[in-house]
Design a protein around this motif. Structure first.
Motif, short mmCIF file in Angstrom:
data_model
loop_
_atom_site.label_atom_id
_atom_site.label_comp_id
_atom_site.label_asym_id
_atom_site.label_seq_id
_atom_site.Cartn_x
_atom_site.Cartn_y
_atom_site.Cartn_z
N PRO A 59 0.79 -1.24 0.00
CA PRO A 59 0.00 0.00 0.00
C PRO A 59 0.82 1.28 0.00
N ASP A 60 2.05 1.23 0.53
CA ASP A 60 2.84 2.46 0.66
C ASP A 60 3.62 2.80 -0.61
N GLY A 61 3.39 2.07 -1.71
CA GLY A 61 4.06 2.41 -2.96
C GLY A 61 5.38 1.69 -3.17
N THR A 62 5.60 0.60 -2.46
CA THR A 62 6.82 -0.17 -2.62
C THR A 62 6.47 -1.58 -3.10
N PHE A 63 7.53 -2.34 -3.43
CA PHE A 63 7.38 -3.71 -3.90
C PHE A 63 8.11 -4.63 -2.93
N ILE A 71 12.50 -4.78 0.39
CA ILE A 71 11.58 -3.79 -0.14
C ILE A 71 12.28 -3.00 -1.23
N HIS A 72 11.60 -2.86 -2.40
CA HIS A 72 12.18 -2.14 -3.52
C HIS A 72 11.25 -1.02 -3.96
N ARG A 73 11.83 -0.06 -4.63
CA ARG A 73 11.06 0.99 -5.31
C ARG A 73 11.34 0.92 -6.80
N VAL A 74 10.31 1.07 -7.59
CA VAL A 74 10.43 1.13 -9.04
C VAL A 74 9.80 2.44 -9.49
N PRO A 75 10.50 3.26 -10.25
CA PRO A 75 9.94 4.57 -10.65
C PRO A 75 8.69 4.42 -11.49
N ILE A 409 18.68 -0.18 -13.83
CA ILE A 409 17.74 -1.00 -13.08
C ILE A 409 18.28 -1.31 -11.69
N CYS A 410 19.58 -1.55 -11.61
CA CYS A 410 20.20 -1.76 -10.29
C CYS A 410 19.88 -0.60 -9.36
N TYR A 411 19.97 0.60 -9.91
CA TYR A 411 19.67 1.78 -9.10
C TYR A 411 18.19 1.86 -8.75
N CYS A 412 17.35 1.54 -9.73
CA CYS A 412 15.90 1.67 -9.54
C CYS A 412 15.38 0.75 -8.45
#
Length: 417
Positions: A59-63, A71-75, A409-412
């Motif tokens: 729900p908080d916008g993470t994967f 926990i990851h973030r994807v733009p 992608i590594c950064y993302c």
């Protein structure tokens, strides 16, 4: 004797590198390995690998990467909210800054490819104009062909509002071509609980076990809807081992190994506690049943299924998918992975409560993640939980991505925590 010279890590044989990669179900770990040096990146590209374990949107916008507990973030576009998914495409919705209407789209966050969809909220409002107080909160999108290979594929969207009314919208992005909503409470199409494309035909499920085939004309309009299985028959009802409690159920449709399956998930409803924020602590999945649609018998009927042919099922209100477990990494054969996909309290709550893995062979249910890992997650934000399937093919040289893209992608997907 001359002292043996050590071999540089960059000279690791491709076969050994592939062996290591095949034991990494986490996509992020595979990316990190390939980013170590050019030889590793180059040699790993030629290794056939199983698909990585799917991610779960939070729900908080993470994967959430479940095997790695990361926990990851994807733009994604600013202000966009994930409302569902189709394989490795996210269904996004956000408000337009120009006229405040809803912008709906499908986006592949790896390739950045985007498909514009019609405003599904506007479609819903048009069909339910006399229920102005209701709001849509559930979207299930399905396609007859993978979007990576067929970006012009038609999209069917099932929309459910908080009054339990359902609308089926067919679109040829970005235009809505047809929509369906029953005009009478006696019409079961009002209560379609799930849809799926199976053998390129669209099927809809009613909660009582009724299965419908929905015919589309050449212009992708809904030409007819026919009930082909009327009910579960003598295999209906609560599982025999459940007794003494009050239960509710939820149904999912999913294609699996050339078969059309219905998964029924049973919830145990306990008396509502004093604190409304804790009501879902007392709602638990206690059993799952699997039925196969026998479309060759006369009449068509549901049959109980006791195995999944070595597949793993991932079910949810907004996305369901089956994969052959032997061809994937970290999956268990003949198991069903389910999430906490129903409505929740407004306050912070663990987004993995009532999520688990059901083994169809022995009827056991195990947690999706350990209690310690799940306890660190909190429900904050407006994203809806959905399965997301990152493709291994995204890293292939033949797919046209260069080394700089891999590093990007590594950064993302860098760690948030």
């Amino acid at each position: 004797m001359e002292a043996a010279q050590s071999t540089p890590w960059s000279d690791l044989q491709p076969e050994l590198l592939g062996l290591v990669l095949r034991h990494l179900p986490s996509l992020a770990d595979r990316v990190r390995l390939r980013a170590v040096c050019r030889p590793w990146r180059s040699n790993s590209m030629s290794q056939p690998l199983p698909l990585p374990f799917p991610w779960l949107t939070l729900p908080d916008g993470t994967f959430l990467s479940i095997p790695a507990n990361e926990i990851h973030r994807v733009p994604i576009p600013d202000g966009a909210c994930v409302q569902g998914s189709i394989d490795n495409w996210l269904f996004l919705m956000h408000k337009s800054s120009m006229d405040n209407h809803n912008v709906c789209s499908l986006m592949n966050p790896f390739s950045k490819a985007t498909l514009e969809l019609p405003d599904l909220v506007a479609v819903w409002k048009h069909q339910t104009s006399y229920y102005s107080h209701r709001k849509p909160f559930f979207y299930k999108l399905v396609v007859p062909s993978p979007l990576d290979s067929s970006p012009d594929s038609p999209v069917a969207a099932l929309i459910m509002d908080d009054g339990n009314s359902h609308i089926l919208c067919i679109s040829q992005p970005p235009i809505a071509t047809s929509s369906l909503r029953a005009r009478s409470n006696k019409d079961p199409r009002l209560y379609l609980s799930d849809v799926v494309f199976f053998n390129r035909k669209l099927y809809g499920l009613h909660g009582s076990g009724k299965l419908y085939i929905i015919d589309l004309d050449n212009d992708l309009g809904i030409s007819s809807i026919e009930c082909i299985i009327d009910a579960l028959g003598d295999i209906s009802g609560i599982p025999q081992h459940l007794s003494g409690m009050v239960y509710m159920s939820r149904e999912y449709l999913v294609e699996c190994g050339g078969k059309l399956l219905m998964v029924i998930r049973w919830f145990n409803l306990m008396p509502k506690p004093t604190d409304d924020d804790d009501v879902f602590e007392n709602t638990r999945t206690v059993a799952l049943q699997v039925f196969e649609a026998d479309l060759c018998s006369s009449p068509n009927r549901w049959r109980s299924a006791t195995e999944l042919g070595g597949h793993a099922l991932f079910v949810g209100q907004r996305s369901s998918k089956s994969l052959p477990a032997r061809e994937c990494s970290g999956y268990h054969e003949d198991c069903i992975y389910f999430m906490f996909d129903y409505d929740w309290p407004t306050s912070s709550a663990n987004p993995l409560r009532d999520s688990g893995v059901y083994n169809i062979r022995n009827g056991t249910i195990a947690p999706l993640m350990s209690g310690t890992s799940a306890a660190s997650l909190h429900r904050v934000g407006q994203w809806r939980p959905t399965w997301f399937f990152p493709p291994e093919a995204v890293w292939s040289i033949q797919s046209g991505f260069c080394s700089s893209f891999i590093l990007a992608i590594c950064y993302c997907i860098s760690l948030v925590v």
